[in-house]
Write a protein that holds these residues in place. Structure first.
Motif, PDB file in Angstrom:
ATOM      1  N   VAL A 122      12.533  20.037  41.745  1.00 28.10           N
ATOM      2  CA  VAL A 122      11.576  19.315  42.582  1.00 28.10           C
ATOM      3  C   VAL A 122      12.298  18.850  43.847  1.00 28.10           C
ATOM      4  O   VAL A 122      13.307  18.147  43.758  1.00 28.10           O
ATOM      5  CB  VAL A 122      10.975  18.094  41.854  1.00 28.10           C
ATOM      6  CG1 VAL A 122       9.995  17.362  42.773  1.00 28.10           C
ATOM      7  CG2 VAL A 122      10.290  18.518  40.559  1.00 28.10           C
ATOM      8  N   LYS A 123      11.814  19.267  45.004  1.00 30.26           N
ATOM      9  CA  LYS A 123      12.380  18.833  46.282  1.00 30.26           C
ATOM     10  C   LYS A 123      11.388  17.877  46.936  1.00 30.26           C
ATOM     11  O   LYS A 123      10.207  18.196  47.063  1.00 30.26           O
ATOM     12  CB  LYS A 123      12.619  20.027  47.208  1.00 30.26           C
ATOM     13  CG  LYS A 123      13.440  21.171  46.611  1.00 30.26           C
ATOM     14  CD  LYS A 123      14.888  20.786  46.468  1.00 30.26           C
ATOM     15  CE  LYS A 123      15.703  21.966  45.958  1.00 30.26           C
ATOM     16  NZ  LYS A 123      15.750  23.098  46.900  1.00 30.26           N
ATOM     17  N   ILE A 124      11.869  16.712  47.377  1.00 29.90           N
ATOM     18  CA  ILE A 124      11.009  15.722  48.012  1.00 29.90           C
ATOM     19  C   ILE A 124      11.586  15.372  49.382  1.00 29.90           C
ATOM     20  O   ILE A 124      12.765  15.051  49.491  1.00 29.90           O
ATOM     21  CB  ILE A 124      10.871  14.450  47.152  1.00 29.90           C
ATOM     22  CG1 ILE A 124      10.302  14.804  45.768  1.00 29.90           C
ATOM     23  CG2 ILE A 124       9.968  13.426  47.845  1.00 29.90           C
ATOM     24  CD1 ILE A 124      10.153  13.605  44.851  1.00 29.90           C
ATOM     25  N   PHE A 125      10.740  15.459  50.403  1.00 32.90           N
ATOM     26  CA  PHE A 125      11.127  15.085  51.766  1.00 32.90           C
ATOM     27  C   PHE A 125      10.314  13.861  52.168  1.00 32.90           C
ATOM     28  O   PHE A 125       9.083  13.868  52.084  1.00 32.90           O
ATOM     29  CB  PHE A 125      10.858  16.239  52.733  1.00 32.90           C
ATOM     30  CG  PHE A 125      11.230  15.933  54.162  1.00 32.90           C
ATOM     31  CD1 PHE A 125      12.548  16.034  54.578  1.00 32.90           C
ATOM     32  CD2 PHE A 125      10.261  15.545  55.082  1.00 32.90           C
ATOM     33  CE1 PHE A 125      12.899  15.755  55.902  1.00 32.90           C
ATOM     34  CE2 PHE A 125      10.601  15.269  56.394  1.00 32.90           C
ATOM     35  CZ  PHE A 125      11.921  15.378  56.808  1.00 32.90           C
ATOM     36  N   VAL A 126      10.999  12.799  52.601  1.00 30.16           N
ATOM     37  CA  VAL A 126      10.342  11.526  52.909  1.00 30.16           C
ATOM     38  C   VAL A 126      10.790  11.040  54.284  1.00 30.16           C
ATOM     39  O   VAL A 126      11.983  11.070  54.588  1.00 30.16           O
ATOM     40  CB  VAL A 126      10.683  10.455  51.843  1.00 30.16           C
ATOM     41  CG1 VAL A 126      10.140   9.091  52.255  1.00 30.16           C
ATOM     42  CG2 VAL A 126      10.126  10.856  50.480  1.00 30.16           C
ATOM     43  N   THR A 127       9.829  10.582  55.099  1.00 30.82           N
ATOM     44  CA  THR A 127      10.179   9.946  56.363  1.00 30.82           C
ATOM     45  C   THR A 127       9.837   8.464  56.284  1.00 30.82           C
ATOM     46  O   THR A 127       8.877   8.081  55.616  1.00 30.82           O
ATOM     47  CB  THR A 127       9.426  10.565  57.563  1.00 30.82           C
ATOM     48  OG1 THR A 127       8.030  10.228  57.489  1.00 30.82           O
ATOM     49  CG2 THR A 127       9.585  12.071  57.574  1.00 30.82           C
ATOM     50  N   THR A 128      10.613   7.646  56.983  1.00 32.18           N
ATOM     51  CA  THR A 128      10.416   6.199  56.926  1.00 32.18           C
ATOM     52  C   THR A 128      11.085   5.533  58.119  1.00 32.18           C
ATOM     53  O   THR A 128      11.927   6.129  58.793  1.00 32.18           O
ATOM     54  CB  THR A 128      11.009   5.619  55.630  1.00 32.18           C
ATOM     55  OG1 THR A 128      10.847   4.195  55.623  1.00 32.18           O
ATOM     56  CG2 THR A 128      12.488   5.933  55.517  1.00 32.18           C
ATOM     57  N   ARG A 129      10.686   4.301  58.373  1.00 38.23           N
ATOM     58  CA  ARG A 129      11.429   3.467  59.297  1.00 38.23           C
ATOM     59  C   ARG A 129      12.693   2.986  58.584  1.00 38.23           C
ATOM     60  O   ARG A 129      13.011   3.451  57.492  1.00 38.23           O
ATOM     61  CB  ARG A 129      10.571   2.288  59.762  1.00 38.23           C
ATOM     62  CG  ARG A 129       9.384   2.700  60.637  1.00 38.23           C
ATOM     63  CD  ARG A 129       8.700   1.464  61.155  1.00 38.23           C
ATOM     64  NE  ARG A 129       7.552   1.787  61.974  1.00 38.23           N
ATOM     65  CZ  ARG A 129       6.834   0.883  62.620  1.00 38.23           C
ATOM     66  NH1 ARG A 129       7.152  -0.403  62.523  1.00 38.23           N
ATOM     67  NH2 ARG A 129       5.799   1.233  63.351  1.00 38.23           N
TER      68      ARG A 129
END
Length: 587
Positions: free
Chosen positions: A388-395
């Motif tokens: 499982v690959k998870i890409f997350v963007t955030t401040r």
């Protein structure tokens, strides 16, 4: 088999490694006919060693897991170098010679690795293992091979710049295929899906989630400038995240207005062109349903539940069974709980060899409930049997970093996307001139160049750049534009203060209408339709508590009154703030 082993701190899924090796072998066969014609002798020896070692490993029940990982690492390198030999080494110049030398150094390192591996593998036949090939040995060898592989890639780029030839596009396609493996192997969907008529399928999908995630992506993707955000797809952290055979999360952190959402849309688009199973979500603090962890997980499940097998496509049995059980119990209206959604997501990830999940702006999830979503994502990575690959963007929120501190991350720096921002500024200025918004469209090339150069130096984010261009559009004289270029507000807060002052100093009812619009957008439980908001902003309450209303506002009129701090999302037919930072400032 569902085997995992520890390697360099990651839980490697061996089934995934094996599938990637098979894919690379097949890709090598596809170009084999071309390669034989040119007889690239350099690649023949390492490839022969690879085939011999793979045969030994596959023949033994006690195959050393570490050897299999090593094979997975070197296979794409051999394939890529074979193509480099075929297309680049025919040129007699310095850069081509440097490329050939770096390829030879890489082949020597690979052959040393293969020699150790074969010696170790031969011990299996004697039912004994000698201390020839330790984990530390292979780690050192593979690190050296990866370093040499990067050197080869750099030299190939240099050669490419001097060696444009017929068939170049074909080479690029082949290199992409061997650099990033797309697994063509799916699950036995005929045994895990239920075929349903269209109405029944739609009913179940609507029960899972009603969030129009495709419309969110389409709006963002279509507004992204071509060629921007490509820098991320070339970053080493990103390639490592994509290429690994371990479940892993990649965190992209950046300041407000840096373009994180456009980057997320680019990543999503890159996966939409492949057969790999993908689910994505754009969080948004302005919409309650898009900041709810449970609804976010359910929307991911909805995307993964569809089997995509043409007209007869059905839904995964796990999902249908839960719905039908609720239906039999008279609880059809009861939606999945957060725990049920988390566990169902894990079950689905166990079906497919690899799944990719992209979540943008996870920092916009409610502060009080965000921890639940972060823990669920961690749980999925840790418990899934497959990759499982998870890409997350955030401040730059600390709580998110604390939950994901053990995963790789990219800290978005001003220099990372400076080319994207500059291209965005050039496009914004040009569009403003063509639309006659900037100085009625009468702008000399000299002034245009001056505007672009100064804005490119001052702006550290796309949204700030857009606001500064809109500021310049309010000025009527060229001398005013040139004089104010260096005194424009250089932070979002300062520019919002100037815009807000401008809103409040408008004549007549305009300031009150703008404030009404801001309050309705901020406080509505769900986004209002554009027609409803255009009506609502014109309502007045007199001192006696009586309501009065004139004709509805017009779209262009309201946008002008609000100084473009709000925009109309035509696909969703609703007004929203132009950026999350607008909502935060007005609070």
């Amino acid at each position: 088999k569902e085997w995992k082993i520890k390697f360099l701190g990651d839980d490697i899924v061996l089934r995934h490694v094996g599938l990637k090796i098979l894919h690379w072998v097949n890709r090598f066969k596809e170009v084999g006919d071309i390669i034989v014609q040119f007889d690239p002798g350099h690649a023949a020896l390492p490839w022969a060693g690879f085939r011999f070692l793979l045969k030994i490993c596959l023949a033994e029940e006690e195959t050393k897991d570490i050897i299999l990982i090593g094979l997975e690492k070197i296979t794409p390198l051999i394939n890529r170098c074979t193509l480099y030999e075929l297309f680049y080494l025919h040129v007699d110049n310095t850069v081509s010679q440097n490329l050939e030398k770096s390829i030879l150094r890489l082949y020597i390192a690979i052959l040393k690795f293969l020699a150790k591996a074969i010696q170790s593998a031969n011990c299996f036949t004697e039912n004994r293992v000698k201390a020839v090939f330790t984990t530390e040995d292979i780690s050192d060898d593979l690190r050296k091979i990866e370093d040499l592989g990067r050197t080869v890639a750099l030299n190939a780029d240099a050669t490419e710049a001097q060696s444009i030839r017929t068939g170049f596009e074909r080479l690029q396609k082949l290199l992409e295929d061997v650099h990033l493996t797309v697994l063509p192997f799916g699950p036995r969907l005929d045994t895990i899906q239920k075929n349903l008529d269209r109405a029944r399928k739609s009913e179940i999908l609507q029960w899972i989630s009603e969030i129009p995630y495709t419309e969110h992506h389409t709006r963002i993707s279509e507004s992204r400038l071509n060629g921007t955000t490509d820098w991320l797809l070339k970053r080493e952290e990103y390639w490592n995240w994509q290429a690994t055979s371990a479940s892993k999360l990649l965190l992209l952190r950046g300041t407000p207005g840096a373009g994180k959402t456009y980057i997320a849309s680019s990543v999503i688009d890159s996966f939409l062109t492949t057969p790999e199973k993908l689910a994505y979500f754009y969080c948004n603090r302005a919409e309650p349903s898009r900041r709810d962890p449970r609804k976010i997980l359910c929307t991911l499940i909805q995307q993964l539940a569809k089997t995509d097998l043409g007209e007869g496509a059905g839904l995964l049995t796990h999902v249908v069974d839960i719905y039908e059980k609720r239906e039999k119990e008279g609880q059809k209206s009861a939606q999945l709980s957060l725990a049920e959604a988390r566990d169902l997501l894990v079950q689905i990830t166990d079906i497919y060899p690899q799944i990719t999940i992209c979540i943008d702006a996870i920092d916009e999830v409610d502060n009080d409930t965000r921890i639940h979503l972060l823990k669920c994502l961690n749980h999925v990575i840790q418990t899934s049997k497959n990759v499982v690959k998870i890409f997350v963007t955030t401040r730059m929120d600390v709580d998110i970093l604390n939950q994901f501190e053990n995963f790789p991350r990219i800290e978005l720096q001003p220099d990372d996307n400076v080319d994207d921002i500059n291209k965005f500024i050039l496009t914004e200025v040009q569009n403003s001139i063509e639309d006659r918004l900037l100085l009625d469209g009468v702008v000399s090339n000299e002034v245009k160049k001056e505007i672009c150069n100064i804005l490119c130096q001052r702006c550290k984010g796309k949204y700030l750049a857009a606001l500064q261009v809109s500021f310049l559009c309010k000025m009527q004289l060229e001398s005013d534009v040139k004089r104010n270029l260096t005194t424009l507000p250089n932070t979002l807060k300062k520019i919002y203060e100037e815009i807000y002052k401008g809103i409040l100093t408008q004549e007549g009812r305009a300031p009150k209408i703008a404030l009404n619009a801001f309050r309705w957008i901020q406080c509505s439980k769900e986004p209002l339709s554009s027609e409803t908001l255009l009506d609502a902003v014109m309502v007045e309450v007199d001192t006696a508590g009586e309501f009065s209303q004139t004709e509805p506002a017009r779209v262009k009129q309201l946008l002008t009154i609000c100084h473009n701090l709000i925009i109309l999302d035509e696909k969703l037919n609703t007004f929203r703030f132009a950026h999350l930072s607008v909502d935060e400032y007005l609070e």
